[in-house]
Design a protein around this motif. Sequence first.
Motif, PDB file in Angstrom:
ATOM      1  N   VAL A 127       1.009  -1.157   0.048  1.00 11.95           N
ATOM      2  CA  VAL A 127       0.027  -0.001   0.074  1.00 11.95           C
ATOM      3  C   VAL A 127       1.077   1.085   0.007  1.00 11.95           C
ATOM      4  CG1 VAL A 127      -1.718   1.361   1.065  1.00 11.95           C
ATOM      5  CG2 VAL A 127      -1.624  -1.283   1.270  1.00 11.95           C
ATOM      6  N   ASN A 128       0.889   2.199  -1.105  1.00 13.76           N
ATOM      7  CA  ASN A 128       1.600   3.122  -1.156  1.00 13.76           C
ATOM      8  C   ASN A 128       0.927   4.443  -1.378  1.00 13.76           C
ATOM      9  OD1 ASN A 128       0.987   2.603  -3.623  1.00 13.76           O
ATOM     10  ND2 ASN A 128       2.981   2.798  -4.544  1.00 13.76           N
ATOM     11  N   VAL A 129      -0.399   4.466  -0.675  1.00 14.50           N
ATOM     12  CA  VAL A 129      -1.206   5.477  -1.060  1.00 14.50           C
ATOM     13  C   VAL A 129      -1.606   6.329   0.413  1.00 14.50           C
ATOM     14  CG1 VAL A 129      -1.834   4.929  -3.219  1.00 14.50           C
ATOM     15  CG2 VAL A 129      -3.233   4.149  -1.214  1.00 14.50           C
ATOM     16  N   VAL A 130      -1.103   5.964   1.433  1.00 15.85           N
ATOM     17  CA  VAL A 130      -1.501   6.527   2.836  1.00 15.85           C
ATOM     18  C   VAL A 130      -0.450   7.349   3.276  1.00 15.85           C
ATOM     19  CG1 VAL A 130      -3.326   4.613   3.269  1.00 15.85           C
ATOM     20  CG2 VAL A 130      -0.694   4.542   4.062  1.00 15.85           C
ATOM     21  N   ASN A 131      -0.662   8.245   4.217  1.00 13.86           N
ATOM     22  CA  ASN A 131       0.375   9.194   4.984  1.00 13.86           C
ATOM     23  C   ASN A 131       1.044   9.952   3.780  1.00 13.86           C
ATOM     24  OD1 ASN A 131      -0.600   8.401   7.231  1.00 13.86           O
ATOM     25  ND2 ASN A 131       0.664   6.732   7.507  1.00 13.86           N
ATOM     26  N   LEU A 132       0.479  10.445   2.597  1.00 15.46           N
ATOM     27  CA  LEU A 132       1.266  11.071   1.614  1.00 15.46           C
ATOM     28  C   LEU A 132       1.696  12.420   2.228  1.00 15.46           C
ATOM     29  CD1 LEU A 132      -0.972  10.270  -1.207  1.00 15.46           C
ATOM     30  CD2 LEU A 132       1.068   8.840  -0.526  1.00 15.46           C
ATOM     31  N   LYS A 133       3.014  12.600   2.005  1.00 14.46           N
ATOM     32  CA  LYS A 133       3.612  14.112   2.595  1.00 14.46           C
ATOM     33  C   LYS A 133       3.859  15.306   1.477  1.00 14.46           C
ATOM     34  CE  LYS A 133       5.082  11.668   6.032  1.00 14.46           C
ATOM     35  NZ  LYS A 133       4.556  10.163   5.603  1.00 14.46           N
ATOM     36  N   ALA A 134       3.489  16.227   1.915  1.00 12.14           N
ATOM     37  CA  ALA A 134       3.667  17.575   0.926  1.00 12.14           C
ATOM     38  C   ALA A 134       4.635  17.599   0.093  1.00 12.14           C
ATOM     39  CB  ALA A 134       3.539  18.802   1.927  1.00 12.14           C
ATOM     40  N   GLY A 135       4.553  17.665  -1.002  1.00 11.96           N
ATOM     41  CA  GLY A 135       5.644  17.751  -2.175  1.00 11.96           C
ATOM     42  C   GLY A 135       6.066  16.312  -2.406  1.00 11.96           C
ATOM     43  N   GLY A 136       5.535  15.285  -1.983  1.00 11.75           N
ATOM     44  CA  GLY A 136       5.986  13.940  -1.918  1.00 11.75           C
ATOM     45  C   GLY A 136       5.432  13.269  -3.316  1.00 11.75           C
ATOM     46  N   LEU A 137       5.756  11.821  -3.294  1.00 13.53           N
ATOM     47  CA  LEU A 137       5.030  10.874  -4.097  1.00 13.53           C
ATOM     48  C   LEU A 137       4.285   9.750  -3.287  1.00 13.53           C
ATOM     49  CD1 LEU A 137       8.294  10.612  -6.505  1.00 13.53           C
ATOM     50  CD2 LEU A 137       6.108  12.069  -6.776  1.00 13.53           C
ATOM     51  N   GLY A 138       3.861   8.854  -3.781  1.00 12.86           N
ATOM     52  CA  GLY A 138       3.632   7.532  -3.236  1.00 12.86           C
ATOM     53  C   GLY A 138       4.475   7.271  -2.053  1.00 12.86           C
ATOM     54  N   ASN A 139       3.839   6.617  -0.756  1.00 11.37           N
ATOM     55  CA  ASN A 139       4.716   6.493   0.312  1.00 11.37           C
ATOM     56  C   ASN A 139       4.579   4.860   0.917  1.00 11.37           C
ATOM     57  OD1 ASN A 139       6.239   7.377   2.701  1.00 11.37           O
ATOM     58  ND2 ASN A 139       3.862   7.260   3.655  1.00 11.37           N
ATOM     59  N   LEU A 140       5.479   4.267   1.169  1.00 12.33           N
ATOM     60  CA  LEU A 140       5.274   2.932   1.658  1.00 12.33           C
ATOM     61  C   LEU A 140       5.193   3.217   3.399  1.00 12.33           C
ATOM     62  CD1 LEU A 140       7.685   0.998  -0.732  1.00 12.33           C
ATOM     63  CD2 LEU A 140       5.158   0.661  -0.485  1.00 12.33           C
ATOM     64  N   GLY A 141       6.276   3.964   3.794  1.00 11.72           N
ATOM     65  CA  GLY A 141       6.526   4.288   5.313  1.00 11.72           C
ATOM     66  C   GLY A 141       7.429   3.169   5.990  1.00 11.72           C
ATOM     67  N   ALA A 142       7.694   3.246   7.095  1.00  8.36           N
ATOM     68  CA  ALA A 142       8.713   2.629   7.881  1.00  8.36           C
ATOM     69  C   ALA A 142       8.018   1.449   8.234  1.00  8.36           C
ATOM     70  CB  ALA A 142       9.302   3.441   8.843  1.00  8.36           C
ATOM     71  N   ASP A 143       6.731   1.391   8.793  1.00  6.66           N
ATOM     72  CA  ASP A 143       6.110   0.368   9.181  1.00  6.66           C
ATOM     73  C   ASP A 143       5.925  -0.765   8.414  1.00  6.66           C
ATOM     74  OD1 ASP A 143       5.934   1.545  11.659  1.00  6.66           O
ATOM     75  OD2 ASP A 143       3.722   1.885  11.677  1.00  6.66           O
ATOM     76  N   GLN A 144       5.618  -0.471   7.027  1.00  7.92           N
ATOM     77  CA  GLN A 144       5.630  -1.459   5.940  1.00  7.92           C
ATOM     78  C   GLN A 144       6.775  -1.915   5.568  1.00  7.92           C
ATOM     79  OE1 GLN A 144       2.451  -1.683   2.011  1.00  7.92           O
ATOM     80  NE2 GLN A 144       3.101   0.046   2.514  1.00  7.92           N
ATOM     81  N   LEU A 145       7.882  -1.132   5.285  1.00  7.91           N
ATOM     82  CA  LEU A 145       9.069  -1.471   4.869  1.00  7.91           C
ATOM     83  C   LEU A 145       9.849  -2.623   5.887  1.00  7.91           C
ATOM     84  CD1 LEU A 145      10.682   1.893   3.696  1.00  7.91           C
ATOM     85  CD2 LEU A 145      10.212  -0.138   2.313  1.00  7.91           C
ATOM     86  N   ALA A 146       9.516  -2.372   7.158  1.00 10.41           N
ATOM     87  CA  ALA A 146      10.018  -3.283   8.316  1.00 10.41           C
ATOM     88  C   ALA A 146       9.190  -4.718   8.163  1.00 10.41           C
ATOM     89  CB  ALA A 146       9.766  -2.660   9.569  1.00 10.41           C
ATOM     90  N   TRP A 147       7.980  -4.553   7.816  1.00  7.37           N
ATOM     91  CA  TRP A 147       7.029  -5.790   7.599  1.00  7.37           C
ATOM     92  C   TRP A 147       7.489  -6.418   6.484  1.00  7.37           C
ATOM     93  CZ3 TRP A 147       4.579  -6.993   3.246  1.00  7.37           C
ATOM     94  CH2 TRP A 147       3.641  -8.119   3.342  1.00  7.37           C
ATOM     95  N   LEU A 148       7.998  -5.734   5.421  1.00  2.77           N
ATOM     96  CA  LEU A 148       8.514  -6.276   4.165  1.00  2.77           C
ATOM     97  C   LEU A 148       9.922  -7.020   4.443  1.00  2.77           C
ATOM     98  CD1 LEU A 148       8.347  -6.864   1.079  1.00  2.77           C
ATOM     99  CD2 LEU A 148       9.439  -4.675   0.779  1.00  2.77           C
ATOM    100  N   ALA A 149      10.584  -6.454   5.081  1.00  6.45           N
ATOM    101  CA  ALA A 149      12.068  -7.178   5.547  1.00  6.45           C
ATOM    102  C   ALA A 149      11.694  -8.493   6.024  1.00  6.45           C
ATOM    103  CB  ALA A 149      13.168  -6.273   6.119  1.00  6.45           C
ATOM    104  N   ASP A 150      10.889  -8.239   7.264  1.00  8.24           N
ATOM    105  CA  ASP A 150      10.573  -9.723   8.043  1.00  8.24           C
ATOM    106  C   ASP A 150       9.881 -10.663   7.222  1.00  8.24           C
ATOM    107  OD1 ASP A 150      10.481 -10.762  10.705  1.00  8.24           O
ATOM    108  OD2 ASP A 150       8.372 -10.711  10.460  1.00  8.24           O
ATOM    109  N   ASP A 151       8.933 -10.328   6.323  1.00  4.66           N
ATOM    110  CA  ASP A 151       8.105 -11.150   5.160  1.00  4.66           C
ATOM    111  C   ASP A 151       9.117 -12.004   4.549  1.00  4.66           C
ATOM    112  OD1 ASP A 151       5.409 -12.029   4.171  1.00  4.66           O
ATOM    113  OD2 ASP A 151       6.646 -11.276   2.502  1.00  4.66           O
ATOM    114  N   LEU A 152      10.070 -11.180   3.881  1.00  2.00           N
ATOM    115  CA  LEU A 152      11.159 -11.847   2.969  1.00  2.00           C
ATOM    116  C   LEU A 152      12.221 -12.736   3.560  1.00  2.00           C
ATOM    117  CD1 LEU A 152      11.743  -8.612   0.671  1.00  2.00           C
ATOM    118  CD2 LEU A 152      10.424 -11.147   0.019  1.00  2.00           C
ATOM    119  N   LYS A 153      12.037 -12.505   4.732  1.00  3.18           N
ATOM    120  CA  LYS A 153      13.313 -13.666   5.711  1.00  3.18           C
ATOM    121  C   LYS A 153      13.095 -15.065   5.354  1.00  3.18           C
ATOM    122  CE  LYS A 153      14.595 -10.868   9.584  1.00  3.18           C
ATOM    123  NZ  LYS A 153      14.176 -10.488  11.020  1.00  3.18           N
TER     124      LYS A 153
END
Lengths: 315, 115
Positions: A171-197
């Motif tokens: 999901v890269n459509v939540v907590n979008l930041k001013a001036g930014g693009l799509g956003n995954l966020g730290a929580d999701q990236l941490a989950w991804l790292a764990d998921d791929l282990k």
Amino acid sequence: MTHHHDNQADGISRRHALECMIWAGTGVLWTISAGVPVSLSLLGAAQAAEALATGFTFLQISDSHIGFDKAANPHAIDTLKEAMGKIQALPQKPAFMIHTGDITHLSKAAQFDNAAQIIGGAGFDVHYVPGEHDLIDDGNGQAYLDRYGKGTKGAGWYSFDQNGVHFIGLVNVVNLKAGGLGNLGADQLAWLADDLKAVTASTPIVVFAHIPLWAVYPEWGWGTDDAAQALALLKRFGSVTVLNGHIHQIMQKVEGNVTFHTARSTAFPQPAPGTAASPGPMTVPAGQLRSLLGTSSVTVKQGGQDLAIIDSTLA
Amino acid sequence: MIRFPSRLLVVSPVAFGLAAILTMISMPLNAADQPMVKIENFAFTPAVLTVKQGTAVTFENDDDIPHLAVANDGSFRSKALDTGDTYAFTFNKVGDYAYFCGLHPHMQGRITVAP
């Protein structure tokens, strides 16, 4: 190193290319060939038939925008019905479908209901990720999670395995930041790292998310700010396929072990990067909508074997 | 004989452009009581607006795609504005308010509130 276009050494005949471009208007049919996901439009007819007979297929639809009724397509609900009709009529049924977001136009309950009825009516398992249009209910995304959030984490991300392929819905459509693009966020990236282990490097990976995970055209917001961090986690895998929507046109890029591909919308086309004042819906003369949806951006390069990519990094 | 009309063609858009600029300059004067930010072509227009303290600013979406206006500091946030929808916010505190579209965050604007 296996490249997806190794499978098409015989080239694509003009007739076959046109068939694929017509098909592209309704969805993108993917199959696993020798462990590597390959779009059927990249395969010769004989290879496609063999892949269909021996492998499994899944189908991507995107950006159905149920509720959209403006000039670019006053009947987005009808074109979704047509797309689902074509999918149901396929001689070889896909194993399941993925929907890469913007199911609805305005996140209204009736729009979600209509989409569920039309898409669900085909009888396939459908794995969804939300687009930004699916999270603008009064509950800031609760309506989406109530329907599609079961078994997911955070804002709706998850993974599953099928036929030896590891699928990851981001999901890269939540907590979008001013001036930014799509956003995954730290929580999701941490989950991804764990998921791929627990996933071995030889396992084919399919990642799907709404906004492209590469910089298609940042001037129009077509990219994801922290995609590089996700892709770094995917570096050790031999085959990574990234499927996105959002830009309502087909684009493809191959970078090392990663193939990026965006799907068309079933609702309305959007202009190619930088060719219009804005990325808004592109209105075409009556009667041309379907043909444009089916043919606008897929180009088979003369002398080359792969789909032409519109390179959007304007650096 | 051929050059003369072609020169006219070059001159007339400039004249139209001047007229448009003059119209734009006069607009804020007429609309001083009801300043408006139009959202069109995925942009806030005007992108920079100065208003007096206590002024209500109306955002109006003229695109075929929904947008929403969100202050960077969270001081205001519209609902998703469908085509033709409006949202008004009254600026009671002096300061600079940077804002963006919560759906398309590359769209940005700023409202300066003067005493």
